[in-house]
Each structure stands twice: as structure tokens, then as C-alpha cells.
Design a protein around this motif. Structure first.
Motif, PDB file in Angstrom:
ATOM      1  N   ASN A 270       0.835  -1.209   0.000  1.00  0.00           N
ATOM      2  CA  ASN A 270       0.000   0.000   0.000  1.00  0.00           C
ATOM      3  C   ASN A 270       0.866   1.255   0.000  1.00  0.00           C
ATOM      4  N   ASP A 272      -0.047   5.616   0.224  1.00  0.00           N
ATOM      5  CA  ASP A 272      -0.964   6.756   0.192  1.00  0.00           C
ATOM      6  C   ASP A 272      -0.155   8.026   0.005  1.00  0.00           C
ATOM      7  N   SER A 293      -5.753  13.376  -3.163  1.00  0.00           N
ATOM      8  CA  SER A 293      -5.516  12.278  -2.228  1.00  0.00           C
ATOM      9  C   SER A 293      -5.477  10.997  -3.051  1.00  0.00           C
ATOM     10  N   ASN A 295      -4.454   6.828  -3.414  1.00  0.00           N
ATOM     11  CA  ASN A 295      -4.153   5.528  -2.815  1.00  0.00           C
ATOM     12  C   ASN A 295      -3.677   4.590  -3.913  1.00  0.00           C
TER      13      ASN A 295
END
Length: 805
Positions: A270, A272, A293, A295
């Protein structure tokens, strides 16, 4: 400039090393009067057994333990494969014990597979040698060893030595994988056979000119014939779980040596990020502010298989075959982006959600055939190599964006699909000859030829409802051919006090790239000379001075030369640059080393035509483009301070701090731009051994990377940290390990680009805070150690580049 706590600790430890008192010294030899280097010398208070001080013998077998108080002590000298020497001494003043003879311990030799141990750290004129035999690190995997090597930084699947990406070799042979593939291979390979890691900052002329910095992993040699094997498994918990398992098999007879390693890795990682772009109007005032934003998730399944085979045709001739193969049947990359667009008064204008999903399949298959013949004269040998690699990937990508106004009313949808492929074939052949001109001098020469061909294509379809319509503006094909002819000579000579190494390499490069859609042709044809030189002077038994110089080249990777546009969303695009020029690097170092404990260096480096991928914003169309470009040059200079010593017989400490300045110079949109930044790099590494049998080991590594400049981007401070613990069980057949990364949650990366009309920044929350549990079980003849040396010297593979955007 602020000094970090890490630097303060370094200076404190250094200052504590000085003091006053009496000393005891002596010389340790074997029964044949040969000096025993790096034997442990320990002093305890006689009677109580309380540890006082420790030291180690130098290359001549001499030792000295200073700053002692008057009194009675028990002195113990120990070294693997020899019986301990214990001697009661009384210090009424300085004491010279003279020559002390160690006898071999035959029982000990049967229990271990190593009879000679070198120091943990050794600083030479052109390299730093990190010895890891019999340490906790060899109970883990190869990547853990690289992470713990002084001066080496591993972040986000990239291996760095300061600001440079090194070339990784095993036994002086190149590991033929790209950066992300290399980290997967190293993570799945056992470190049990590693003898040392060399960080070569001034490689000789026999290395390719692209080898600006080399990490050379030295494996141990076979001691006996037989079979051994191991199975291993690792579980890592980050944001998501990750799995790795594998096995290794080693078989040796008098003539045949075979090793095979297989690993399977399944990851979900992951990341971000928060990103900001300020777009300007013609008057250089802020027009729009974009806040995003993002991800990112990646899923991967990777198979690695490496096979090495050596066959002795005669006592003087060996034929070797090796293969490094990687197959990634599934690599999925998801990007979910929510962006809000504000006007200059920070009022919301509109926003959009963009979803990008790509699915890749990739393979990288490399094959080597080697021949080595040694002559009767010591040091004289002839070697040849032929190498072939086939690399390919295919990618299916779908991107969809939904737009809404400030009142959450739907505006429109855009959608498109892309299909891309790349196939690369690399063939190299080389011939090397080495001869010891005398007992103190050597000569090497060689020739190499490389042929590279890559064919790639991309097709984009815009989606309207259920229909796909070809977009010819974003569809293309690219053919690339490159030929490199190289030759080198290298000479080395040692005198009583002086040592000299001089080499010269010449490379002729011809390349041609064709963009099919517009028939654009890019040709380059150049001849380049690459001298290397290293001089060292032994001023005394304790002090050595040295200086070295190297000229090298950094050719753009094949992916960067590809002109395709790959849209991550409607307003973010990644594009190649077929007109990139190679980077020429001049690097000079001057330094001094005292007692192999303290080292001071100053260096100066110039990167002409330096290449960086810049996030360039188009203030008219509000598009951010990531494109590799050539700068005029990057200048870096700095000062390094290193110290390493045993705090106690079971606690080894290494510390380094570097103060350096980086200056980027380039011309953008007709204006000359210069940015510079001072920074600090500091490292503190500790290795401990616990329990009577030393079966419990630990390593704590802290790396401080201060605010620095990378391609006109200011990168903020980071603290990289790791703690590894391992325990051997079942007569050293079972190894249990526990590793924690990013202990202080300070490895996230924040960078900003701010010059002219460029004003963008991002904060990356990387998936680096992990806990890993590992098991490895060894079986068969565990005194057997792999000696394969057939992973071949190839810079061409480094330039395949990463397909991860």
C-alpha cells in the motif's frame, strides 16, 4: 546546521575512545609463525571475571590494549579454529608479552565451516568491506545483509549508496535483474553462504563504464564434497500481509558443483499520498490549486529460479553455466485518486474521482556460459563469457474519471483503455586476460561486445459507452537498437609503502531509435574514454593515506528512451524521452584511515547531463507530466567521517556521518536555473551476540537522511530504522528470525518542486513499517558452502527500467 542526536552519539563515542593509562601489547602467531589477524583479545579483572576492555590483532598479528589501570588481569586470546590462550598478568606499568602461539583446535574445525575470520569492517582505498560471516545477518536473507551494509540504503524497493544506484554483483559477476526484481531475488535467497559485502566506490577499468558504484557480494568457498539444502519461509505484516517461501540445494563432487535456488513471493503493498499543484497564470499569479488524495495498491506474484553449474574440465580449466530467471504471471496496480480544484481564492470549483487499474505479465530470463583457464604462473588466467537475456512484459490498463461540480452535481465521465507490450533481447560476449607480472604487480586486459534490441508498442482506445474508438495521437510503436564495443587495460603494483592501480577503458556506442507513428529517428554515435586511478601510501603502521579518481557513464534505461505517453488520469501523464543523452561522471576522493578504526574522506563529483524524472506542470492546460530530462550538470562534494570498533567482545559498533552539498544546474524554458542544498547522512549500526553459545544475535541499524536535493526537488528529512533478531536451534539447523522495519514511523517521503512557474509537492506514506517472522531449516552436509561465481557482469540489464509508475 543542526547536529542530529545520531551525530552527537557518534562524536561522543569517538571522544570516549581517548584517555590515559598503561598498556599491554603482544603478537599472535600460529605454530608456523604466521601472524593470526583479527583474533579477539579480552581483558577481565583477575578473580571476579568482570570485563574491562577488548581489542583485535591487526594484519601483522599485533595487538595493543591501552588506557588500563594498574592491577591484575586475566587475558584471553581467541580465534575460530584455534585453542584459546589464557594468561594471568599483573600491570605495574606498560607490558609487552612478546610472541604468543595459538594451536589449532581440530574438534572446533569439525564443527564450523570457517577457519579464517576477517574483521567486520575494513576500509580500503577504493572500497569498504563488510564481513558478515558468523554474524546474525547470515541467519537471514541477502536483502537483510545489504540493508545492514554500512553506507547502503534500501527504501521502496530501491538500493542506493548515498544518491547513486549501485550495480550489484555476486562474486564479481553482475546480477542481471532490474532494481525491483533484484530486491525480490535477494529477499528470497538465504544469506548463510555470504562471506562479505564490498561497497566499491572506485571500480577498476575491468568493470563496465556504467559501474559508478558496485556492491559485490562475496560468497564462501566449498570445503568438502557432498549435498546440503535448506527450506525457508517468511511472513511479513505491513498494511497488508506478504508471503515468501523458497528452497536451496547445493551439490558438489570433485569435478561438478551445482546449486539451485527457487523462491515464490506474493505481495500486496500500500502507498498513500497527498499531492498539491499550484497552476499559475501568465502574470505568475496562482490561478488554480489542485489538491489530490491518492491511494496506490500493488499485488504481485513472483517466481525466481537461479541455477549455477561449474564443471572442472581439468585442474586448470572450468566450464560454467548459470541462469537467473524471473516470471511474474500477475502484477496488478491500482490507483484511486480524488482531486479537488480550487480557484485563487481557495473556493472549490469542481472535483473528480479517477480510477486506474493495470494488469501486467512479465518475464526476465538470463543465461550465461563461462570458461576459465588458469595457467601455471600464479595469477595468470584467461576467461570468456557469453550471455543472453530475453525480457518482456505486457500491460492492459483501464482508466475512468468522474467529474462533479462544487454542488456535487455530476458533470461528465471520461474513460480509456491502453494496451502495451515490450520485448527486449540482450546479447553480450567478453574475453578477459589477467597476469601477475611479478609478486607485487598485476596486469589485466579484456574486450566486450554488447547488442541490445527492444521493440515496444502502445495502443489507446477512448471509451464512449460500450464503444472503443482508437486514439491515434496516443498510439505508437518504438524500435531501438544499440551496439557497444569496449576494451580495457588495468595495472596494479605494490611497493613497501606505496600502492598504485591505474586503468583505462574505452567504449564505442552506436544507437538508433525509431518512433513508427511519426517516423522520428534518433541516432547517437560516440567514443568515450574512462580512466581510473587509485594511489595509497602507508605513512606508518597505523596511518594510511589514499586518493582515487574514476570517470564513468550512466546511459538512460530503455523505458526512459521510449517516447510513449502513459496517462495515469486525464491530467497526469508519464512520458519517455528518446533524445536523452548519457550522463558522464567524474568522481575524485582523498582520504585517511587510522588503525582501520577511524576514516576521514573528502570527495568531489560532477555529473554532466545528469538525468532526472521531473514533474513538469503545464500551466496552460493544467497537466502534470513526469518526463526524464538532461540537466546541464549536478555537482556534489562533501566530507565523510567513519568509526568502527568493538565496544565489548560481543558488541560491534559502526558509525558514519557525512556532510555534503548537491547543486543542480539546468536551463528550462530559456532560463538558467541553479539550486543547491547542504545535507547530512548519518548511520549507526550495532551488532550483538548473546548467550554462552552465541546462538542469539541482534542487529540495530539507524540511518538519518537529512533534507536534500534530488533533481530540483527538495526531499525532507527521513530516519530509516531496522531491528533484526535471530536464534539458532536444533544444533544450528533451525533458524528463527524476527525483523522490524521503520521503528519510529519516519521513513515516509515528502518532496517539493519550487522554481520559476513550477510549484508542486507530495507527501508519500509508504508501506515501510513492517514486522517479519522467518524460519529456515538446513539439512544435509551443512559444512558445505556455495562457491558459484557465474552471475555475469551485465550493465545492460540495469537499463531495462521499472514498469511500475
Amino acid at each position: 546546521m543542526k547536529l542530529t542526536p545520531l551525530i552527537n552519539l557518534l562524536f561522543l563515542v569517538t571522544s570516549l575512545s581517548f584517555g590515559q593509562g598503561v598498556f599491554v601489547k603482544g603478537r599472535v602467531v600460529d605454530v608456523h609463525s604466521n601472524p593470526i589477524s583479527y583474533a579477539n583479545v579480552m581483558l577481565e579483572i583477575d578473580g571476579s571475571g568482570e570485563f574491562v576492555k577488548g581489542s583485535a590483532t591487526d594484519d601483522s598479528g599485533n595487538f595493543e590494549v591501552a588506557n588500563l589501570q594498574l592491577g591484575s588481569y586475566m587475558l584471553t586470546v581467541s580465534f575460530i579454529g584455534y585453542k584459546d590462550i589464557q594468561k594471568q598478568i599483573t600491570l605495574n606499568g606498560n607490558l609487552d608479552l612478546g610472541v604468543m602461539v595459538m594451536e589449532e583446535d581440530l574438534q572446533s574445525l569439525e564443527e564450523v565451516n570457517i577457519t579464517y575470520k576477517k574483521p567486520t569492517i575494513k576500509k580500503e582505498a577504493d572500497r569498504l568491506v563488510f564481513e558478515v560471516e558468523n554474524t546474525a545477518l547470515t541467519e537471514g536473507n541477502m536483502l537483510q545483509v545489504i540493508q545492514s551494509t554500512p553506507g547502503v540504503l534500501v527504501v521502496d524497493n530501491s538500493i542506493m549508496v548515498k544518491s547513486m544506484a549501485p550495480t550489484v554483483y555476486i562474486n564479481n559477476r553482475k546480477v542481471n535483474l532490474s532494481s525491483s526484481e533484484l530486491t525480490q531475488l535477494l529477499e528470497g535467497a538465504s544469506a548463510s553462504s555470504i562471506k562479505s559485502v564490498e561497497v566499491i566506490t572506485n571500480p577498476s577499468a575491468k568493470y563496465d563504464a556504467e559501474s559508478g558504484v558496485v556492491i559485490n557480494i562475496i560468497m564462501g568457498k566449498n570445503l568438502v564434497t557432498g549435498y546440503k539444502g535448506n527450506v525457508l519461509g517468511n511472513f511479513t505484516q505491513g498494511v497488508f500481509p506478504r508471503y515468501n517461501g523458497g528452497m536451496g540445494h547445493y551439490f558438489k563432487t570433485k569435478k561438478l558443483n551445482i546449486s539451485a535456488n527457487y523462491s515464490y513471493t506474493q505481495n500486496k503493498i500500500n502507498r498513500d499520498s497527498d499531492e498539491e499543484i499550484n497552476y499559475f497564470d501568465n502574470n505568475q499569479n496562482i490561478d488554480q490549486i489542485w489538491l489530490s488524495s491518492v491511494n496506490r495498491n500493488t499485488w504481485s506474484k513472483t517466481h525466481n529460479l537461479d541455477v549455477y553449474m561449474d564443471y572442472m574440465l581439468s585442474k586448470q580449466s572450468t566450464l560454467s553455466f548459470s541462469t537467473n530467471t524471473l516470471w511474474m504471471p500477475d502484477f496488478e496496480y491500482s490507483i484511486r485518486n480524488t482531486s479537488e480544484v480550487f480557484d485563487a481564492n481557495e473556493s472549490l470549483m469542481y472535483y473528480f474521482d479517477a480510477n486506474n487499474m493495470s494488469i501486467d505479465e512479465k518475464h526476465n530470463l538470463g543465461f550465461n556460459l563461462d570458461y576459465l583457464h588458469t595457467f601455471n604462473d600464479e595469477g595468470e588466467q584467461l576467461s570468456g563469457n557469453a550471455h543472453y537475456t530475453t525480457y518482456g512484459y505486457s500491460r492492459d490498463q483501464g482508466v475512468s474519471s468522474n467529474y462533479f461540480d462544487s454542488s456535487d452535481q455530476f458533470l461528465q465521465t471520461t474513460s480509456y483503455n491502453t494496451y502495451s507490450n515490450q520485448n527486449t533481447n540482450i546479447f553480450t560476449s567478453q574475453l578477459d586476460y589477467a597476469k601477475g607480472a611479478s609478486e607485487v604487480s598485476s596486469f589485466e586486459t579484456g574486450l566486450k561486445f554488447s547488442s541490445i534490441s527492444t521493440n515496444s508498442d502502445i495502443t489507446q482506445f477512448d471509451v464512449f459507452g460500450s464503444q472503443q474508438i482508437l486514439n491515434p495521437d496516443n498510439s505508437d510503436a518504438f524500435d531501438y537498437r544499440e551496439y557497444i564495443y569496449a576494451g580495457y587495460v588495468d595495472f596494479a603494483n605494490d611497493w613497501d609503502l606505496w600502492s598504485l592501480n591505474f586503468g583505462l577503458r574505452v567504449e564505442k556506442t552506436h544507437l538508433k531509435g525509431i518512433s513508427i507513428s511519426n517516423n522520428e529517428v534518433n541516432k547517437q554515435d560516440y567514443l568515450s574514454w574512462f580512466p581510473t586511478a587509485s594511489i595509497s601510501f602507508k605513512a606508518s603502521d597505523d596511518l594510511s593515506l589514499y586518493t582515487n579518481y574514476k570517470r564513468s557513464i550512466n546511459r538512460p534505461d530503455y523505458q526512459s528512451l521510449n517516447p510513449f505517453k502513459l496517462y495515469l488520469n486525464d491530467n497526469t501523464v508519464v512520458v519517455g524521452n528518446p533524445k536523452l543523452q548519457p550522463v558522464f561522471i567524474d568522481h575524485a576522493v582523498i582520504g585517511a584511515s587510522y588503525k582501520s578504526t577511524y576514516t576521514v574522506e573528502a570527495y568531489y563529483k560532477v555529473n554532466k547531463n545528469n538525468i532526472y524524472e521531473l514533474p513538469a506542470q503545464d500551466n496552460v492546460n493544467n497537466i502534470l507530466t513526469y518526463a526524464p530530462v538532461n540537466f546541464d550538470k549536478t555537482i556534489e562534494f562533501g566530507f565523510d567521517f567513519l568509526v568502527n570498533f568493538y565496544v565489548s567482545p560481543r558488541w560491534y559498533l559502526y558509525a558514519v556521518t557525512s556532510f555534503y552539498n548537491i547543486q543542480d544546474e539546468a536551463t528550462f524554458w530559456g532560463e538558467d536555473i541553479t539550486l543547491s542544498q547542504w545535507s547530512n547522512y548519518s548511520e549507526l549500526s550495532n551488532n550483538w551476540q548473546f548467550l554462552k553459545d552465541k546462538s542469539l544475535n541482534a542487529n540495530l541499524n539507524l540511518i538519518w537522511v537529512g533534507k536534500n536535493l534530488q533533481g530540483f526537488r527538495i526531499v525532507e528529512d527521513r530516519l530509516v530504522s531496522s531491528l533484526s533478531i535471530s536464534k539458532t536451534l536444533c544444533k544450528k539447523k533451525l533458524v528463527v528470525s524476527l525483523t522490524a522495519e521503520d521503528l519510529f514511523n519516519m521513513q515516509d517521503m515528502e518532496d517539493a518542486t519550487r522554481f520559476l512557474n513550477q510549484y508542486n509537492s507530495r507527501y508519500n506514506d509508504v508501506d515501510s513499517r513492517t514486522i517479519k517472522v522467518g524460519l529456515r531449516y538446513n539439512f544435509g552436509n551443512t559444512t558445505l558452502t556455495s562457491e558459484s561465481e557465474t552471475s555475469k557482469d551485465l550493465q545492460e540489464l540495469d537499463r531495462l527500467g521499472s514498469q511500475e509508475n
